[in-house]
Design a protein around this motif. Sequence first.
Motif, PDB file in Angstrom:
ATOM      1  N   GLN A 195       0.832  -1.203   0.000  1.00  0.00           N
ATOM      2  CA  GLN A 195       0.000   0.000   0.000  1.00  0.00           C
ATOM      3  C   GLN A 195       0.871   1.259   0.000  1.00  0.00           C
ATOM      4  O   GLN A 195       0.627   2.196  -0.763  1.00  0.00           O
ATOM      5  CB  GLN A 195      -0.917   0.021   1.228  1.00  0.00           C
ATOM      6  CG  GLN A 195      -1.758   1.292   1.336  1.00  0.00           C
ATOM      7  CD  GLN A 195      -2.620   1.317   2.584  1.00  0.00           C
ATOM      8  OE1 GLN A 195      -2.906   0.282   3.185  1.00  0.00           O
ATOM      9  NE2 GLN A 195      -3.036   2.500   2.996  1.00  0.00           N
ATOM     10  N   VAL A 196       1.914   1.256   0.828  1.00  0.00           N
ATOM     11  CA  VAL A 196       2.814   2.411   0.880  1.00  0.00           C
ATOM     12  C   VAL A 196       3.517   2.596  -0.455  1.00  0.00           C
ATOM     13  O   VAL A 196       3.648   3.728  -0.964  1.00  0.00           O
ATOM     14  CB  VAL A 196       3.831   2.251   2.020  1.00  0.00           C
ATOM     15  CG1 VAL A 196       4.861   3.382   1.987  1.00  0.00           C
ATOM     16  CG2 VAL A 196       3.124   2.224   3.363  1.00  0.00           C
ATOM     17  N   GLN A 197       3.954   1.494  -1.059  1.00  0.00           N
ATOM     18  CA  GLN A 197       4.662   1.621  -2.339  1.00  0.00           C
ATOM     19  C   GLN A 197       3.743   2.171  -3.429  1.00  0.00           C
ATOM     20  O   GLN A 197       4.164   3.009  -4.232  1.00  0.00           O
ATOM     21  CB  GLN A 197       5.240   0.270  -2.780  1.00  0.00           C
ATOM     22  CG  GLN A 197       6.120  -0.448  -1.764  1.00  0.00           C
ATOM     23  CD  GLN A 197       7.001   0.463  -0.957  1.00  0.00           C
ATOM     24  OE1 GLN A 197       7.559   1.444  -1.463  1.00  0.00           O
ATOM     25  NE2 GLN A 197       7.144   0.168   0.331  1.00  0.00           N
ATOM     26  N   MET A 198       2.509   1.720  -3.459  1.00  0.00           N
ATOM     27  CA  MET A 198       1.582   2.234  -4.474  1.00  0.00           C
ATOM     28  C   MET A 198       1.321   3.727  -4.271  1.00  0.00           C
ATOM     29  O   MET A 198       1.225   4.494  -5.236  1.00  0.00           O
ATOM     30  CB  MET A 198       0.263   1.453  -4.420  1.00  0.00           C
ATOM     31  CG  MET A 198       0.370   0.004  -4.874  1.00  0.00           C
ATOM     32  SD  MET A 198       0.955  -0.182  -6.603  1.00  0.00           S
ATOM     33  CE  MET A 198       2.681  -0.597  -6.323  1.00  0.00           C
ATOM     34  N   GLU A 199       1.223   4.136  -3.025  1.00  0.00           N
ATOM     35  CA  GLU A 199       1.034   5.562  -2.742  1.00  0.00           C
ATOM     36  C   GLU A 199       2.258   6.365  -3.183  1.00  0.00           C
ATOM     37  O   GLU A 199       2.137   7.448  -3.772  1.00  0.00           O
ATOM     38  CB  GLU A 199       0.765   5.753  -1.247  1.00  0.00           C
ATOM     39  CG  GLU A 199      -0.587   5.220  -0.810  1.00  0.00           C
ATOM     40  CD  GLU A 199      -0.732   5.087   0.698  1.00  0.00           C
ATOM     41  OE1 GLU A 199      -1.861   4.823   1.159  1.00  0.00           O
ATOM     42  OE2 GLU A 199       0.281   5.232   1.425  1.00  0.00           O
ATOM     43  N   ASP A 200       3.452   5.834  -2.932  1.00  0.00           N
ATOM     44  CA  ASP A 200       4.661   6.535  -3.341  1.00  0.00           C
ATOM     45  C   ASP A 200       4.818   6.575  -4.858  1.00  0.00           C
ATOM     46  O   ASP A 200       5.287   7.575  -5.415  1.00  0.00           O
ATOM     47  CB  ASP A 200       5.890   5.865  -2.714  1.00  0.00           C
ATOM     48  CG  ASP A 200       6.201   6.400  -1.331  1.00  0.00           C
ATOM     49  OD1 ASP A 200       5.825   7.553  -1.054  1.00  0.00           O
ATOM     50  OD2 ASP A 200       6.824   5.677  -0.537  1.00  0.00           O
ATOM     51  N   ILE A 201       4.463   5.496  -5.525  1.00  0.00           N
ATOM     52  CA  ILE A 201       4.559   5.485  -6.986  1.00  0.00           C
ATOM     53  C   ILE A 201       3.657   6.560  -7.583  1.00  0.00           C
ATOM     54  O   ILE A 201       4.055   7.294  -8.501  1.00  0.00           O
ATOM     55  CB  ILE A 201       4.213   4.085  -7.534  1.00  0.00           C
ATOM     56  CG1 ILE A 201       5.354   3.112  -7.218  1.00  0.00           C
ATOM     57  CG2 ILE A 201       3.962   4.135  -9.040  1.00  0.00           C
ATOM     58  CD1 ILE A 201       5.047   1.669  -7.553  1.00  0.00           C
ATOM     59  N   ALA A 202       2.436   6.677  -7.056  1.00  0.00           N
ATOM     60  CA  ALA A 202       1.524   7.717  -7.555  1.00  0.00           C
ATOM     61  C   ALA A 202       2.122   9.106  -7.333  1.00  0.00           C
ATOM     62  O   ALA A 202       2.043   9.983  -8.205  1.00  0.00           O
ATOM     63  CB  ALA A 202       0.165   7.600  -6.872  1.00  0.00           C
ATOM     64  N   LEU A 203       2.734   9.318  -6.168  1.00  0.00           N
ATOM     65  CA  LEU A 203       3.381  10.604  -5.894  1.00  0.00           C
ATOM     66  C   LEU A 203       4.501  10.875  -6.881  1.00  0.00           C
ATOM     67  O   LEU A 203       4.601  11.967  -7.467  1.00  0.00           O
ATOM     68  CB  LEU A 203       3.940  10.615  -4.478  1.00  0.00           C
ATOM     69  CG  LEU A 203       2.966  10.648  -3.306  1.00  0.00           C
ATOM     70  CD1 LEU A 203       3.738  10.523  -2.005  1.00  0.00           C
ATOM     71  CD2 LEU A 203       2.153  11.935  -3.313  1.00  0.00           C
ATOM     72  N   CYS A 204       5.387   9.897  -7.067  1.00  0.00           N
ATOM     73  CA  CYS A 204       6.552  10.089  -7.919  1.00  0.00           C
ATOM     74  C   CYS A 204       6.155  10.327  -9.376  1.00  0.00           C
ATOM     75  O   CYS A 204       6.745  11.184 -10.054  1.00  0.00           O
ATOM     76  CB  CYS A 204       7.485   8.886  -7.813  1.00  0.00           C
ATOM     77  SG  CYS A 204       8.313   8.734  -6.209  1.00  0.00           S
TER      78      CYS A 204
END
Length: 406
Positions: A359-368
Amino acid sequence: MAIPQSLAPSSSSAAREARPMLRRASPSRVAATGAGATGEPARRLVAAFDPAIPLASAVTPPSGWYTDPEFLRLELDRVFLRGWQAVGHIGQVKNPNDFFTGRLGNVEFVICLDANGKLRAFHNVCRHHASLLACGSGQKTCFQCPYHGWTYGLDGNLLKATRISGIKNFNKNDFGLVPIKVAIWGPFVLARFDDFSEDTVDDVVEDEWLGSASELLSRNGIDTSLHHLCRREYIIQCNWKVFCDNYLDGGYHVPYAHGALASGLQLQSYETLTYERVSVQRCGSAPAEQEDIDRLGTKATYAFVYPNFMINRYGPWMDTNLAVPLDATRCKVVFDYFLDESLLDDQNFIDRSLKDSEQVQMEDIALCEGVQRGLESPAYSVGRYAPSVEMAMHHFHCLLHADLTG
């Protein structure tokens, strides 16, 4: 990102009559492109950032650092293909004949453990007509070219050159694989593409790669005691530095982007330390239910090892993130997850942790990916730093500038 995750784990001229170059002969430095010196536009982009300006007054590097293909070529040449680079972990070469392959810029490489247990690394290129020799990972007693069958030992020596009757001025001892310098620090495999000597000294590698941060990292559980659990890879539509910047913002984005994660942190305890080529971020965990204490621990250590390797250690977990540039606006991020052996049989705990991390990685990917699109907009040129939290990001940019002008 550099905050405790509730998980730990989710790139002529005609032939001469003279003898060919010797087996161990190699270019004095690996070139990132083959296309000659980098042009003036990339050098102007480097000069647009001034590392001498204090953090509180500094502006960030211009958007061209994150969008320009020529700038990436300069980075490959002066950052990635010089000095030690993290390329894998010791679990990938645990037994004799184990091997794994990789790519960085235009360098194809293979790391292996020979039959005598000696760690070796080579350019993954057949000396006959340049075919790649190996792919993926696994076990091999030799490397046989899939194109014409030339065969090499895991020590790099050419064992067999097929159908060469009539060839002149040929000595198979001159046509072994081109070596790459390789070393181990803790659980990590490192390679150096600009140094063709084969011997390494552990203390020298530690000093060159980690400098004075090595003692702190060793004291905080970054060692070989954990078991490698799994690997996950993500292709992200952003420049590799966007991912690193996100990691280095001192937890700035956590309350806004990671609500579930933020509730488990004591962000007021966040601290950042900088060393020669390493920055370390640390943060305490919020009080948790008894069953969660072993998962999160009480304090996490998040180390960024320049230029692109991140080590996250907390509770029974360690996860690492390696950001590999694919092109100017895409990168591959490799996550490796390590866990204390006492918890390897607790599948519910592992599954829950992996889900939370994902979940954290998906949130970070969207940010990046959103940042990358903004960097490509004509509305953006440079930004500013938040002095109280983004010191590690500024440290990263200053290191880049030093290498790019060196």
